[in-house]
Write an enzyme that holds these catalytic residues in place. Structure first.
Site, PDB file in Angstrom:
ATOM      1  N   GLY A  57       0.886  -1.173   0.000  1.00 64.61           N
ATOM      2  CA  GLY A  57       0.000   0.000   0.000  1.00 64.61           C
ATOM      3  C   GLY A  57       0.910   1.205   0.000  1.00 64.61           C
ATOM      4  N   GLU A  58       0.655   2.103   0.905  1.00 72.18           N
ATOM      5  CA  GLU A  58       1.509   3.296   1.004  1.00 72.18           C
ATOM      6  C   GLU A  58       2.012   3.378   2.443  1.00 72.18           C
ATOM      7  OE1 GLU A  58       2.921   5.415  -1.123  1.00 72.18           O
ATOM      8  OE2 GLU A  58       3.775   6.086   0.780  1.00 72.18           O
ATOM      9  N   SER A  59       3.311   3.181   2.598  1.00 71.03           N
ATOM     10  CA  SER A  59       3.850   3.050   3.958  1.00 71.03           C
ATOM     11  C   SER A  59       3.705   4.324   4.777  1.00 71.03           C
ATOM     12  CB  SER A  59       5.313   2.613   3.902  1.00 71.03           C
ATOM     13  OG  SER A  59       6.094   3.575   3.235  1.00 71.03           O
ATOM     14  N   CYS A  89       6.123  -5.416   0.328  1.00 68.28           N
ATOM     15  CA  CYS A  89       6.256  -4.056  -0.189  1.00 68.28           C
ATOM     16  C   CYS A  89       6.117  -3.019   0.933  1.00 68.28           C
ATOM     17  CB  CYS A  89       5.287  -3.844  -1.341  1.00 68.28           C
ATOM     18  SG  CYS A  89       5.839  -2.537  -2.445  1.00 68.28           S
ATOM     19  N   ARG A 118      12.709   3.392   0.251  1.00 64.12           N
ATOM     20  CA  ARG A 118      11.406   3.470  -0.432  1.00 64.12           C
ATOM     21  C   ARG A 118      11.591   3.828  -1.906  1.00 64.12           C
ATOM     22  NH1 ARG A 118       8.219   7.813   1.198  1.00 64.12           N
ATOM     23  NH2 ARG A 118       6.492   6.814   0.122  1.00 64.12           N
ATOM     24  N   ILE A 146       5.933  -3.010  -7.524  1.00 62.87           N
ATOM     25  CA  ILE A 146       5.163  -1.788  -7.789  1.00 62.87           C
ATOM     26  C   ILE A 146       5.683  -0.677  -6.888  1.00 62.87           C
ATOM     27  CG2 ILE A 146       2.860  -0.754  -7.818  1.00 62.87           C
ATOM     28  CD1 ILE A 146       1.746  -3.657  -8.013  1.00 62.87           C
ATOM     29  N   ARG A 147       6.342   0.303  -7.499  1.00 62.36           N
ATOM     30  CA  ARG A 147       6.990   1.369  -6.691  1.00 62.36           C
ATOM     31  C   ARG A 147       7.642   0.750  -5.452  1.00 62.36           C
ATOM     32  NH1 ARG A 147       6.073   6.534  -6.969  1.00 62.36           N
ATOM     33  NH2 ARG A 147       5.547   6.804  -4.793  1.00 62.36           N
ATOM     34  N   HIS A 187       4.988  -8.211  -4.620  1.00 64.98           N
ATOM     35  CA  HIS A 187       3.612  -8.580  -4.274  1.00 64.98           C
ATOM     36  C   HIS A 187       3.299 -10.019  -4.689  1.00 64.98           C
ATOM     37  CE1 HIS A 187       2.001  -4.586  -3.180  1.00 64.98           C
ATOM     38  NE2 HIS A 187       2.946  -4.148  -3.986  1.00 64.98           N
ATOM     39  N   GLU A 189       1.107 -11.893  -3.603  1.00 65.48           N
ATOM     40  CA  GLU A 189      -0.351 -12.085  -3.577  1.00 65.48           C
ATOM     41  C   GLU A 189      -1.009 -11.648  -4.886  1.00 65.48           C
ATOM     42  OE1 GLU A 189       1.336  -9.823  -2.088  1.00 65.48           O
ATOM     43  OE2 GLU A 189       0.333  -7.891  -2.395  1.00 65.48           O
TER      44      GLU A 189
HETATM   45  N1  GLN Z   1       6.052   3.002  -2.523  1.00 67.28           N
HETATM   46  C1  GLN Z   1       5.215   2.493  -1.483  1.00 67.28           C
HETATM   47  C2  GLN Z   1       5.629   2.992  -0.117  1.00 67.28           C
HETATM   48  O1  GLN Z   1       6.606   3.625   0.074  1.00 67.28           O
HETATM   49  C3  GLN Z   1       5.172   0.992  -1.470  1.00 67.28           C
HETATM   50  C4  GLN Z   1       4.494   0.480  -2.704  1.00 67.28           C
HETATM   51  C5  GLN Z   1       3.742  -0.805  -2.548  1.00 67.28           C
HETATM   52  O2  GLN Z   1       3.438  -1.259  -1.435  1.00 67.28           O
HETATM   53  N2  GLN Z   1       3.383  -1.372  -3.667  1.00 67.28           N
HETATM   54  O3  GLN Z   1       4.940   2.700   0.798  1.00 67.28           O
END
Ligand code: GLN
Length: 208
Positions: A57-59, A89, A118, A146-147, A187, A189
């Site tokens: 997600g987004e940390s 992630c 990150r 993903i990112r 990921h 999952e």
């Molecule tokens: N870039 C996101 C972060 O810093 C992580 C990306 C992800 O969980 N797919 O949280």
């Protein structure tokens, strides 16, 4: 009346941190593996869990929500006490000792001795896929990044299970384990590969 079968261990109860991110996909994988899944949103949801999964997600957002939900301290305590965990992630970032390129107010749970950067793969390749050799798995894992973060440094008790080559020839860990905490930059999952979740359930069995 049905016959009583041989005694079987009850299904493990796995908490999936459900504050933000790709919660549903982890729930689906764990349910298919026969686990009981509980959405983890508040400290009282930790009671009786056998393991936890921290999704991607987004940390930065997850870090804020861990604080405002009151989960941060109790979750860190439970993990420090040996509760097995899988973080993918952003979940990997949350479990790490140190976050590089984080927001200044971002905190992490500090239960695996790694420094994680990150969005480490850079803008041009923010998302990519690769077939990764993971120590202990017989065939490569198809990994969706993903990112994604990667690991800049690991402490002496951390085992690196997989790494990716960088364009400069260096390699960076992307799957690591320390004790009962397992983390991946990508990921699993999303790629229909349940082998890291199976490792988590194996860990639960062996710690019972
Ligand atoms: N870039 C996101 C972060 O810093 C992580 C990306 C992800 O969980 N797919 O949280």
């Amino acid at each position: 009346m049905s016959a009583v079968g041989p005694e079987r261990a009850p299904a493990p109860t796995i908490g999936v941190l459900a504050l933000q991110g790709d919660v549903r996909e982890h729930v689906a994988v764990l349910t298919a593996l026969g686990a009981e899944v509980r959405l983890l949103r508040r400290p009282e949801h930790l009671e009786g869990l056998d393991a936890v999964v921290l999704p991607g997600g987004e940390s930065t957002t997850l870090s804020l929500l861990l604080g405002s939900s009151g989960l941060s301290g109790p979750l860190a305590d439970a993990l420090g006490g040996g509760l097995p965990a899988l973080g993918t992630c952003a979940g990997m970032i949350l479990l790490s000792r140190e976050v590089l390129d984080g927001r200044p107010d971002q905190t992490s749970l500090g239960v695996i001795d790694i420094a994680v950067r990150r969005n480490a793969f850079g803008r041009q390749v923010e998302s990519f896929e690769a077939d990764l050799d993971v120590k202990g798995l017989e065939t490569p894992m198809h990994a969706v990044f993903i990112r994604a973060p990667f690991v800049e440094s690991v402490g002496p008790n951390v085992e690196v299970l997989a790494a990716v080559e960088r364009p400069d020839g260096s390699s960076r860990p992307v799957v690591c384990r320390e004790g009962s905490v397992l983390v991946a930059s990508f990921h699993p999952e999303l790629a229909g590969d349940d082998r890291l979740h199976r490792l988590l359930l194996d860990e639960v069995r062996s710690s019972r």
